[in-house]
Scaffold this motif. Structure first.
Motif, PDB file in Angstrom:
ATOM      1  N   GLU A   1      -4.012  -9.933  -5.160  1.00 25.55           N
ATOM      2  CA  GLU A   1      -2.812 -10.034  -5.644  1.00 25.55           C
ATOM      3  C   GLU A   1      -2.383  -8.698  -5.839  1.00 25.55           C
ATOM      4  OE1 GLU A   1      -2.833 -14.480  -8.043  1.00 25.55           O
ATOM      5  OE2 GLU A   1      -3.441 -12.640  -9.160  1.00 25.55           O
ATOM      6  N   ILE A   2      -3.048  -7.885  -6.334  1.00 25.83           N
ATOM      7  CA  ILE A   2      -2.770  -6.284  -6.730  1.00 25.83           C
ATOM      8  C   ILE A   2      -2.550  -5.639  -5.416  1.00 25.83           C
ATOM      9  CG2 ILE A   2      -3.882  -4.093  -7.552  1.00 25.83           C
ATOM     10  CD1 ILE A   2      -5.557  -5.887  -9.672  1.00 25.83           C
ATOM     11  N   TRP A   3      -3.552  -5.854  -4.389  1.00 27.93           N
ATOM     12  CA  TRP A   3      -3.357  -5.238  -3.139  1.00 27.93           C
ATOM     13  C   TRP A   3      -2.160  -5.824  -2.416  1.00 27.93           C
ATOM     14  CZ3 TRP A   3      -7.377  -2.387  -0.994  1.00 27.93           C
ATOM     15  CH2 TRP A   3      -7.241  -1.938   0.181  1.00 27.93           C
ATOM     16  N   ARG A   4      -1.587  -6.812  -2.485  1.00 26.55           N
ATOM     17  CA  ARG A   4      -0.539  -7.390  -1.747  1.00 26.55           C
ATOM     18  C   ARG A   4       0.805  -6.926  -2.665  1.00 26.55           C
ATOM     19  NH1 ARG A   4      -3.977 -11.507  -0.692  1.00 26.55           N
ATOM     20  NH2 ARG A   4      -3.673 -12.761  -2.352  1.00 26.55           N
ATOM     21  N   THR A   5       0.773  -6.931  -3.815  1.00 28.60           N
ATOM     22  CA  THR A   5       2.030  -6.721  -4.705  1.00 28.60           C
ATOM     23  C   THR A   5       2.164  -5.152  -5.043  1.00 28.60           C
ATOM     24  OG1 THR A   5       0.959  -7.104  -6.750  1.00 28.60           O
ATOM     25  CG2 THR A   5       2.088  -8.982  -5.794  1.00 28.60           C
ATOM     26  N   ASP A   6       1.177  -4.426  -5.313  1.00 26.51           N
ATOM     27  CA  ASP A   6       0.999  -2.690  -5.679  1.00 26.51           C
ATOM     28  C   ASP A   6       0.646  -1.883  -4.563  1.00 26.51           C
ATOM     29  OD1 ASP A   6       2.015  -3.902  -8.197  1.00 26.51           O
ATOM     30  OD2 ASP A   6      -0.351  -4.023  -8.899  1.00 26.51           O
ATOM     31  N   GLY A   7      -0.093  -2.543  -3.665  1.00 25.85           N
ATOM     32  CA  GLY A   7      -0.542  -1.696  -2.500  1.00 25.85           C
ATOM     33  C   GLY A   7      -2.047  -1.223  -2.674  1.00 25.85           C
ATOM     34  N   GLU A   8      -2.654  -0.602  -1.672  1.00 30.33           N
ATOM     35  CA  GLU A   8      -4.008   0.099  -1.758  1.00 30.33           C
ATOM     36  C   GLU A   8      -4.193   0.964  -2.792  1.00 30.33           C
ATOM     37  OE1 GLU A   8      -7.442   1.601   1.390  1.00 30.33           O
ATOM     38  OE2 GLU A   8      -5.419   1.224   2.112  1.00 30.33           O
ATOM     39  N   ALA A   9      -3.061   2.195  -2.380  1.00 31.60           N
ATOM     40  CA  ALA A   9      -2.940   3.238  -3.644  1.00 31.60           C
ATOM     41  C   ALA A   9      -3.234   3.016  -4.920  1.00 31.60           C
ATOM     42  CB  ALA A   9      -1.991   4.269  -3.031  1.00 31.60           C
ATOM     43  N   THR A  10      -2.395   1.930  -5.375  1.00 32.49           N
ATOM     44  CA  THR A  10      -2.479   1.612  -6.858  1.00 32.49           C
ATOM     45  C   THR A  10      -3.830   0.901  -6.972  1.00 32.49           C
ATOM     46  OG1 THR A  10      -0.175   1.440  -6.994  1.00 32.49           O
ATOM     47  CG2 THR A  10      -1.377  -0.001  -8.484  1.00 32.49           C
ATOM     48  N   PHE A  11      -4.340   0.179  -6.237  1.00 35.46           N
ATOM     49  CA  PHE A  11      -5.535  -0.500  -6.289  1.00 35.46           C
ATOM     50  C   PHE A  11      -6.822   0.432  -6.519  1.00 35.46           C
ATOM     51  CE2 PHE A  11      -9.673  -2.160  -4.730  1.00 35.46           C
ATOM     52  CZ  PHE A  11     -10.154  -3.091  -5.815  1.00 35.46           C
ATOM     53  N   ARG A  12      -6.672   1.399  -5.653  1.00 34.58           N
ATOM     54  CA  ARG A  12      -7.757   2.434  -5.535  1.00 34.58           C
ATOM     55  C   ARG A  12      -7.747   3.406  -6.870  1.00 34.58           C
ATOM     56  NH1 ARG A  12     -10.984   0.555  -1.907  1.00 34.58           N
ATOM     57  NH2 ARG A  12     -10.154   0.379  -0.016  1.00 34.58           N
ATOM     58  N   GLN A  13      -6.623   3.489  -7.477  1.00 31.80           N
ATOM     59  CA  GLN A  13      -6.410   4.048  -8.884  1.00 31.80           C
ATOM     60  C   GLN A  13      -7.025   3.116  -9.664  1.00 31.80           C
ATOM     61  OE1 GLN A  13      -2.542   5.059 -10.192  1.00 31.80           O
ATOM     62  NE2 GLN A  13      -3.184   5.360 -12.210  1.00 31.80           N
ATOM     63  N   PHE A  14      -6.858   1.878  -9.747  1.00 31.15           N
ATOM     64  CA  PHE A  14      -7.548   1.113 -10.711  1.00 31.15           C
ATOM     65  C   PHE A  14      -9.083   0.983 -10.409  1.00 31.15           C
ATOM     66  CE2 PHE A  14      -3.387  -1.807 -10.903  1.00 31.15           C
ATOM     67  CZ  PHE A  14      -2.946  -1.103 -11.733  1.00 31.15           C
ATOM     68  N   GLU A  15      -9.480   0.859  -9.293  1.00 34.96           N
ATOM     69  CA  GLU A  15     -10.816   0.981  -9.091  1.00 34.96           C
ATOM     70  C   GLU A  15     -11.531   2.129  -9.534  1.00 34.96           C
ATOM     71  OE1 GLU A  15     -12.373  -0.127  -4.740  1.00 34.96           O
ATOM     72  OE2 GLU A  15     -11.754   1.914  -4.464  1.00 34.96           O
ATOM     73  N   ALA A  16     -10.700   3.403  -9.420  1.00 36.47           N
ATOM     74  CA  ALA A  16     -11.554   4.566  -9.952  1.00 36.47           C
ATOM     75  C   ALA A  16     -11.597   4.754 -11.487  1.00 36.47           C
ATOM     76  CB  ALA A  16     -10.728   5.905  -9.443  1.00 36.47           C
ATOM     77  N   GLU A  17     -10.411   3.976 -12.049  1.00 35.52           N
ATOM     78  CA  GLU A  17     -10.554   3.945 -13.459  1.00 35.52           C
ATOM     79  C   GLU A  17     -11.578   3.110 -14.056  1.00 35.52           C
ATOM     80  OE1 GLU A  17      -6.682   2.565 -14.365  1.00 35.52           O
ATOM     81  OE2 GLU A  17      -5.882   4.578 -13.788  1.00 35.52           O
ATOM     82  N   ALA A  18     -11.754   2.053 -13.319  1.00 37.06           N
ATOM     83  CA  ALA A  18     -13.000   0.939 -13.617  1.00 37.06           C
ATOM     84  C   ALA A  18     -14.348   1.680 -13.535  1.00 37.06           C
ATOM     85  CB  ALA A  18     -12.930  -0.142 -12.895  1.00 37.06           C
ATOM     86  N   LEU A  19     -14.600   2.528 -12.421  1.00 39.62           N
ATOM     87  CA  LEU A  19     -15.761   3.150 -12.340  1.00 39.62           C
ATOM     88  C   LEU A  19     -16.021   4.361 -13.222  1.00 39.62           C
ATOM     89  CD1 LEU A  19     -18.517   3.650 -10.446  1.00 39.62           C
ATOM     90  CD2 LEU A  19     -16.951   5.499  -9.198  1.00 39.62           C
TER      91      LEU A  19
END
Length: 173
Positions: A50-68
């Protein structure tokens, strides 16, 4: 490796077994387990797809980096399953190289990964061409995984328990 590192971080392509292996390793070490995709989903309240489809890859990658970054900053020793694309970000790679971490690449052939992930509905990168995408991602990321890995475990012929045992041997040795 000697003493077990503060954070044991599993990296690799989607379907390599990071989450399943990470849970077993964390249980054996009596440490908390963190899966960056699950952390993102819990924080945002939506699935990765859902994040990928609605917000895009760049936003997901930002969330991914924050989680790491959050998992690595936690002072409690843990086992972390880093999302497959974590290594594409230079900041993430630098964070993984910290002295307190041992990074283990669960390396798998794309043909093996295809059999493991082709039918999942939570992997938005694979929607249109799973085989082609896995082969392309493997080529794009192979050097990045190698650059951050302290240990490489080939997982193609191993089950989850065998991989977890190898991880434990590597970090204890």
């Amino acid at each position: 490796m000697g003493a077990v590192a503060k954070h044991v971080v599993l990296v690799g392509m989607m379907g390599a077994g990071k989450s399943a292996v990470g849970r077993r390793v964390a249980a054996r070490l009596v440490r908390p387990f963190s899966d960056s995709d699950t952390v993102v989903e819990d924080r945002i309240g939506r699935t990765v797809g859902e994040i990928w489809r609605t917000d895009g890859e760049a936003t997901f990658r930002q969330f991914e980096a924050e989680a790491l970054q959050s998992a690595l900053a936690d002072p409690t020793p843990s086992v972390i399953a880093a999302a497959g694309g974590t290594v594409i970000d230079a900041g993430n790679r630098a964070a993984l190289e910290g002295d307190d971490n041992v990074v283990i690449w669960l390396r798998a052939d794309p043909s093996v990964l295809l059999g493991r992930v082709a039918h999942g509905d939570h992997r938005p990168l694979l929607d249109d061409d799973p085989e082609g995408v896995l082969a392309r991602l493997h080529e794009e990321r192979i050097e990045l995984y190698a650059a951050v890995a302290d240990v490489i475990i080939d997982v193609d012929e191993l089950d989850i328990d065998q991989v977890a045992a190898r991880v434990l041997e590597e970090i204890a040795g």
